[in-house]
Enzyme design. Sequence first.
Site, PDB file in Angstrom:
ATOM      1  N   ASN A  21      28.153 -32.566  17.018  1.00 15.40           N
ATOM      2  CA  ASN A  21      29.179 -32.405  15.991  1.00 15.40           C
ATOM      3  C   ASN A  21      29.606 -30.938  16.010  1.00 15.40           C
ATOM      4  OD1 ASN A  21      30.752 -32.303  13.714  1.00 15.40           O
ATOM      5  ND2 ASN A  21      29.082 -32.661  12.264  1.00 15.40           N
ATOM      6  N   LYS A  23      31.994 -29.564  14.507  1.00 17.16           N
ATOM      7  CA  LYS A  23      32.578 -29.102  13.235  1.00 17.16           C
ATOM      8  C   LYS A  23      33.854 -28.300  13.534  1.00 17.16           C
ATOM      9  CE  LYS A  23      28.007 -29.444  11.306  1.00 17.16           C
ATOM     10  NZ  LYS A  23      27.019 -29.034  10.343  1.00 17.16           N
ATOM     11  N   HIS A 107      30.160 -37.544   6.510  1.00 23.99           N
ATOM     12  CA  HIS A 107      29.334 -36.348   6.720  1.00 23.99           C
ATOM     13  C   HIS A 107      29.179 -35.616   5.387  1.00 23.99           C
ATOM     14  CE1 HIS A 107      27.920 -32.465   8.067  1.00 23.99           C
ATOM     15  NE2 HIS A 107      27.539 -33.066   9.173  1.00 23.99           N
ATOM     16  N   GLU A 109      29.190 -32.596   4.617  1.00 24.04           N
ATOM     17  CA  GLU A 109      30.152 -31.508   4.360  1.00 24.04           C
ATOM     18  C   GLU A 109      31.461 -32.067   3.802  1.00 24.04           C
ATOM     19  OE1 GLU A 109      29.843 -29.710   8.232  1.00 24.04           O
ATOM     20  OE2 GLU A 109      27.826 -29.020   7.718  1.00 24.04           O
ATOM     21  N   GLU A 179      21.088 -37.750   7.738  1.00 19.85           N
ATOM     22  CA  GLU A 179      21.071 -36.290   7.778  1.00 19.85           C
ATOM     23  C   GLU A 179      20.680 -35.736   6.407  1.00 19.85           C
ATOM     24  OE1 GLU A 179      23.836 -34.711  11.064  1.00 19.85           O
ATOM     25  OE2 GLU A 179      25.100 -35.179   9.358  1.00 19.85           O
ATOM     26  N   GLY A 185      21.997 -27.197   9.202  1.00 12.53           N
ATOM     27  CA  GLY A 185      22.388 -25.799   9.395  1.00 12.53           C
ATOM     28  C   GLY A 185      21.418 -24.802   8.775  1.00 12.53           C
ATOM     29  N   SER A 225      19.337 -29.683  12.023  1.00 12.82           N
ATOM     30  CA  SER A 225      18.626 -28.671  12.808  1.00 12.82           C
ATOM     31  C   SER A 225      17.863 -29.234  14.009  1.00 12.82           C
ATOM     32  CB  SER A 225      17.701 -27.845  11.907  1.00 12.82           C
ATOM     33  OG  SER A 225      18.459 -27.188  10.910  1.00 12.82           O
TER      34      SER A 225
HETATM   35  P1  PGA Z   1      22.895 -28.904  12.366  1.00 10.66           P
HETATM   36  O1  PGA Z   1      24.045 -29.878  11.801  1.00 10.66           O
HETATM   37  O2  PGA Z   1      22.357 -29.519  13.614  1.00 10.66           O
HETATM   38  O3  PGA Z   1      23.574 -27.599  12.592  1.00 10.66           O
HETATM   39  O4  PGA Z   1      21.845 -28.823  11.286  1.00 10.66           O
HETATM   40  C1  PGA Z   1      23.918 -31.265  11.871  1.00 10.66           C
HETATM   41  C2  PGA Z   1      25.144 -31.931  11.312  1.00 10.66           C
HETATM   42  O5  PGA Z   1      25.706 -31.432  10.321  1.00 10.66           O
HETATM   43  O6  PGA Z   1      25.604 -32.958  11.832  1.00 10.66           O
END
Ligand code: PGA
Length: 262
Positions: A21, A23, A107, A109, A179, A185, A225
């Site tokens: 992803n 982003k 997601h 976010e 997730e 993140g 992560s």
């Molecule tokens: P990350 O993000 O691997 O940077 O923790 C995962 C995601 O948001 O899909």
Amino acid sequence: MHSYKNIPQNKMARKNIAAGNWKMNTSIEEGVALAQVVANAQRDKETVTILAVPFTHIYPLQKKIKSSSKVFLAAQNCHHKNSGAYTGEISPSMLATMKVPYVVLGHSERREYNHEDNALLALKLRAALDAGLKVIFCCGEALEIRKANSHISHVKTQLSESLFQISAQEMKNIIVAYEPIWAIGTGETASPAQAQEMHAAIRAMLQKQYGKRVADNTSILYGGSVKGSNAKEIFSQPDVDGGLVGGASLNATEFVEIINAF
Ligand code: PGA
């Protein structure tokens, strides 16, 4: 040759999936270069690699990635209507016309910054499936919810108010991504045991809703992560079928290590 000898029988029914992803990251040039390294490095033909890229990158990447590779593109969002006065939005039918196979929905976010709730996500799911897209449907709890030990019931509500509005037949076009928000993140990963607990719980919910066949056949990805150094341990859990990877998917070497962790 990939060895299946240690993989439980029911895990064999499911695809191993490494999804990146990106982003809102990378220039088009950087994205093309990254995707080419990933496409060339993919070793195991049984593994599916998906790159969820910005809308602007879809067309340039389609032209560069060989259609024979096992690398597929995903959009990171779509609207719940196919056309209309929705300035700045992209519709499921637009993605389908571009032959983008997947879209990520739900997601955390987007739930947080764009106020997407379970009811809206049910509409988006409906529209995406009707347009012929496959959906990577994300769920997961915030830290307070985990601390209150309500994580499983929280995810159950997310699934029942959105995902479970679709039919058993349509579940073949769904990948679930769990997730935990506290692991996205942050560098903090759920332990393999925490991931397995939730994945097994999600699979049990799928079984209750749609029966064993659907539950056994649905890939459930872990996100939060994931890195080259922890992917193997997480992916080896019986109900973890791969990862949805943010930060580490922007680094070709890291992401290739993750693809090869199955
Ligand atoms: P990350 O993000 O691997 O940077 O923790 C995962 C995601 O948001 O899909």
